[in-house]
Design a protein around this motif. Structure first.
Motif, PDB file in Angstrom:
ATOM      1  N   SER A 136       0.854  -1.189   0.000  1.00 60.78           N
ATOM      2  CA  SER A 136       0.000   0.000   0.000  1.00 60.78           C
ATOM      3  C   SER A 136       0.882   1.228   0.000  1.00 60.78           C
ATOM      4  CB  SER A 136      -0.928   0.020   1.222  1.00 60.78           C
ATOM      5  OG  SER A 136      -0.181   0.156   2.413  1.00 60.78           O
ATOM      6  N   LEU A 137       0.305   2.346  -0.394  1.00 58.52           N
ATOM      7  CA  LEU A 137       1.056   3.591  -0.472  1.00 58.52           C
ATOM      8  C   LEU A 137       0.793   4.442   0.750  1.00 58.52           C
ATOM      9  CD1 LEU A 137       0.408   4.554  -4.195  1.00 58.52           C
ATOM     10  CD2 LEU A 137       2.266   3.209  -3.242  1.00 58.52           C
ATOM     11  N   SER A 138       1.858   4.781   1.452  1.00 59.71           N
ATOM     12  CA  SER A 138       1.761   5.741   2.555  1.00 59.71           C
ATOM     13  C   SER A 138       2.931   6.696   2.386  1.00 59.71           C
ATOM     14  CB  SER A 138       1.821   5.040   3.909  1.00 59.71           C
ATOM     15  OG  SER A 138       2.926   4.170   3.985  1.00 59.71           O
ATOM     16  N   PRO A 139       2.748   7.760   1.620  1.00 61.62           N
ATOM     17  CA  PRO A 139       3.861   8.644   1.272  1.00 61.62           C
ATOM     18  C   PRO A 139       4.596   9.149   2.497  1.00 61.62           C
ATOM     19  CG  PRO A 139       1.882   9.221   0.023  1.00 61.62           C
ATOM     20  CD  PRO A 139       1.480   8.211   1.046  1.00 61.62           C
ATOM     21  N   THR A 140       5.923   9.279   2.356  1.00 64.92           N
ATOM     22  CA  THR A 140       6.719   9.799   3.464  1.00 64.92           C
ATOM     23  C   THR A 140       6.423  11.279   3.687  1.00 64.92           C
ATOM     24  OG1 THR A 140       8.507  10.200   1.898  1.00 64.92           O
ATOM     25  CG2 THR A 140       8.557   8.135   3.115  1.00 64.92           C
ATOM     26  N   VAL A 141       6.068  11.989   2.640  1.00 62.97           N
ATOM     27  CA  VAL A 141       5.657  13.389   2.763  1.00 62.97           C
ATOM     28  C   VAL A 141       4.335  13.534   2.022  1.00 62.97           C
ATOM     29  CG1 VAL A 141       6.216  15.773   2.230  1.00 62.97           C
ATOM     30  CG2 VAL A 141       8.050  14.178   2.843  1.00 62.97           C
ATOM     31  N   ASN A 142       3.331  14.077   2.708  1.00 59.32           N
ATOM     32  CA  ASN A 142       2.012  14.148   2.104  1.00 59.32           C
ATOM     33  C   ASN A 142       1.488  15.583   2.127  1.00 59.32           C
ATOM     34  OD1 ASN A 142      -0.240  13.096   0.846  1.00 59.32           O
ATOM     35  ND2 ASN A 142      -1.296  12.641   2.771  1.00 59.32           N
ATOM     36  N   LYS A 153       7.893  11.945  -7.899  1.00 60.67           N
ATOM     37  CA  LYS A 153       8.267  11.500  -6.562  1.00 60.67           C
ATOM     38  C   LYS A 153       7.749  10.092  -6.332  1.00 60.67           C
ATOM     39  CE  LYS A 153       6.414  13.276  -2.747  1.00 60.67           C
ATOM     40  NZ  LYS A 153       6.184  14.242  -1.655  1.00 60.67           N
ATOM     41  N   ASN A 154       8.635   9.219  -5.843  1.00 61.51           N
ATOM     42  CA  ASN A 154       8.250   7.854  -5.523  1.00 61.51           C
ATOM     43  C   ASN A 154       7.437   7.853  -4.233  1.00 61.51           C
ATOM     44  OD1 ASN A 154       8.434   5.101  -4.374  1.00 61.51           O
ATOM     45  ND2 ASN A 154       9.750   4.722  -6.148  1.00 61.51           N
ATOM     46  N   LEU A 155       6.220   7.334  -4.283  1.00 61.95           N
ATOM     47  CA  LEU A 155       5.340   7.349  -3.129  1.00 61.95           C
ATOM     48  C   LEU A 155       5.711   6.306  -2.087  1.00 61.95           C
ATOM     49  CD1 LEU A 155       1.941   7.877  -4.975  1.00 61.95           C
ATOM     50  CD2 LEU A 155       3.262   9.562  -3.699  1.00 61.95           C
ATOM     51  N   LEU A 156       6.626   5.404  -2.421  1.00 64.53           N
ATOM     52  CA  LEU A 156       7.042   4.387  -1.461  1.00 64.53           C
ATOM     53  C   LEU A 156       8.157   4.881  -0.548  1.00 64.53           C
ATOM     54  CD1 LEU A 156       7.055   1.215  -3.750  1.00 64.53           C
ATOM     55  CD2 LEU A 156       5.244   2.003  -2.209  1.00 64.53           C
ATOM     56  N   ASP A 157       9.096   5.638  -1.116  1.00 62.75           N
ATOM     57  CA  ASP A 157      10.238   6.068  -0.307  1.00 62.75           C
ATOM     58  C   ASP A 157      10.488   7.574  -0.327  1.00 62.75           C
ATOM     59  OD1 ASP A 157      11.338   6.530  -2.822  1.00 62.75           O
ATOM     60  OD2 ASP A 157      12.631   4.770  -2.767  1.00 62.75           O
ATOM     61  N   GLY A 158       9.653   8.317  -1.077  1.00 63.00           N
ATOM     62  CA  GLY A 158       9.793   9.767  -1.107  1.00 63.00           C
ATOM     63  C   GLY A 158      10.884  10.291  -2.011  1.00 63.00           C
ATOM     64  N   ALA A 159      11.576   9.414  -2.745  1.00 65.88           N
ATOM     65  CA  ALA A 159      12.675   9.856  -3.609  1.00 65.88           C
ATOM     66  C   ALA A 159      12.145  10.656  -4.795  1.00 65.88           C
ATOM     67  CB  ALA A 159      13.465   8.644  -4.109  1.00 65.88           C
ATOM     68  N   SER A 214       4.193  10.080  -8.178  1.00 64.26           N
ATOM     69  CA  SER A 214       3.330  11.253  -8.353  1.00 64.26           C
ATOM     70  C   SER A 214       4.083  12.315  -9.150  1.00 64.26           C
ATOM     71  CB  SER A 214       2.917  11.817  -6.989  1.00 64.26           C
ATOM     72  OG  SER A 214       4.044  12.335  -6.305  1.00 64.26           O
ATOM     73  N   ALA A 215       3.326  13.211  -9.741  1.00 66.17           N
ATOM     74  CA  ALA A 215       3.921  14.300 -10.519  1.00 66.17           C
ATOM     75  C   ALA A 215       4.301  15.444  -9.585  1.00 66.17           C
ATOM     76  CB  ALA A 215       2.940  14.783 -11.575  1.00 66.17           C
ATOM     77  N   GLN A 216       5.557  15.922  -9.711  1.00 66.09           N
ATOM     78  CA  GLN A 216       6.022  17.060  -8.932  1.00 66.09           C
ATOM     79  C   GLN A 216       6.134  18.329  -9.770  1.00 66.09           C
ATOM     80  OE1 GLN A 216       6.856  16.825  -5.295  1.00 66.09           O
ATOM     81  NE2 GLN A 216       5.358  15.307  -5.958  1.00 66.09           N
ATOM     82  N   SER A 217       6.111  18.146 -11.074  1.00 67.08           N
ATOM     83  CA  SER A 217       6.155  19.279 -11.998  1.00 67.08           C
ATOM     84  C   SER A 217       5.368  18.869 -13.225  1.00 67.08           C
ATOM     85  CB  SER A 217       7.611  19.611 -12.370  1.00 67.08           C
ATOM     86  OG  SER A 217       8.143  18.585 -13.190  1.00 67.08           O
TER      87      SER A 217
END
Length: 369
Positions: free
Chosen positions: A275-281, A339-345, A360-363
């Motif tokens: 499941s996805l739990s982003p490190t920064v939301n 941004k990778n939703l698994l590790d925030g990279a 997710s899209a950051q730009s």
């Protein structure tokens, strides 16, 4: 057999006469020239018969923990069994729509597997499997995949599971038990759940730990009155010879990210997040995604997976597991930051592949879809 016919007015003609014994299935396929139609009529006779589709019939359903059921499934001859620890795509038709989800199955014998599923709030498929599915229902399956398998194991073996992440661990332990290797493999299983009633297969794990001195089992309850701690460095200290160990971790993405950081000194580490739990939301606002193949430009919200964002705009990309394992949703990112939703990279590099289910899209983005 080749028959040559000589005719002075028309020249020489060659006819191929091929005689072979046909099975009823092949004869039916040849008669209708349509696999879907053949499957339709075959399943009128036997619900597991198919010319090309892996099918399984539910023969037993039991509650194994709070909001968790285990389905025993009889498979047809086309079903390809996974290696213990791998995942299977499961395709289910609900109200005329086909949904695909991924589950780790446990092989029981030549003809049967077990599917254990935990009910997820607002989860269409998990709700159907837990609440609606009945003995006699038939499920469709794709081909298995996944790299968390026993052929990668070095001694000792450390298994870290949270919630329904226990299912691939159970599959691997059952495979070792069936092969009579469980008594020889040093194993340390650590299992986190919220409440005592949430723990699945508890009696089996405890019995193995009592029967084999090399098997250690611990379960942690994080939301009881006397709550246990979540995975941290103290748990690492209880494991011997970590630098020689194979470590497998499965659970929510936050749990997996913690495990990856703690066990960086392991000889081999493999993880899977379900499941996805982003490190920064805290992402806000919208960005544009240009789809080069579809010739579309769409405004999507930052912070949610690209796959979900596109589906909300009625774009239907190919996908499978929705958790970054199967690679079905991989596409080329031409430019933009994700941004990778698994590790925030964050990945600002152009011209590389991304999994749209876990990014997710950051730009503003340009992707080949």
């Amino acid at each position: 057999m080749c028959i040559i016919i000589q005719n002075s007015s028309r020249g020489t003609k060659t006819m191929q006469a091929i005689q072979k014994t046909k099975s009823p299935v092949n004869a039916l396929v040849d008669s209708v020239y349509d696999r879907n139609m053949a499957n339709f009529w075959l399943q009128k006779i036997n619900t597991l018969w198919s010319v090309n589709q892996a099918l399984g019939k539910i023969v037993k359903k039991e509650q194994v923990a709070n909001d968790m059921v285990t389905l025993t499934i009889r498979c047809n001859r086309i079903f390809k069994k996974a290696q213990a620890g791998q995942h299977h795509p499961v395709l289910i038709e609900i109200n005329g729509r086909t949904y695909e989800r991924t589950y780790s199955l446990c092989n029981l014998d030549q003809d049967h597997v077990q599917l254990t599923v935990k009910h997820v709030d607002q989860g269409v498929v998990s709700t159907w499997l837990c609440e609606t599915a009945q003995v006699g229902d038939v499920l469709k399956f794709g081909r298995p995949y996944g790299e968390m398998t026993l052929d990668k194991v070095q001694e000792p073996l450390v298994l870290l599971a949270a919630g329904s992440g226990i299912t691939p661990m159970y599959s691997m332990l059952q495979a070792l038990a069936q092969a009579k290797k469980l008594q020889n493999q040093p194993i340390h299983l650590l299992y986190w759940v919220k409440k005592k009633g949430d723990a699945a297969f508890l009696d089996i794990f405890e019995n193995w730990a009592k029967s084999y001195a090399n098997v250690e089992f611990q379960v942690f309850y994080t939301q009881e009155n006397d709550a246990d701690e979540r995975l941290n460095s103290a748990h690492l200290d209880t494991i011997r010879h970590i630098d020689q160990a194979t470590v497998f971790a499965c659970g929510p993405s936050g749990f997996v990210a913690t495990a990856e950081g703690l066990f960086d000194q392991a000889k081999y580490f493999q993880s899977e997040a379900f499941s996805l739990s982003p490190t920064v939301n805290d992402d806000v606002g919208f960005v544009n995604i240009t789809l080069t193949k579809s010739n579309k430009v769409l405004a999507v919200a930052k912070g949610e997976s690209i796959l979900t964002a596109l589906e909300q705009q009625n774009v239907k990309p190919t996908y499978g597991c929705r958790m970054g394992i199967c690679h079905k949703c991989v596409c080329q990112k031409v430019q933009g930051s994700t941004k990778n939703l698994l590790d925030g990279a964050v990945n600002p590099e152009p011209n590389n592949q991304i999994k749209i289910c876990v990014n997710s899209a950051q730009s503003d983005l340009v992707i080949d879809l």
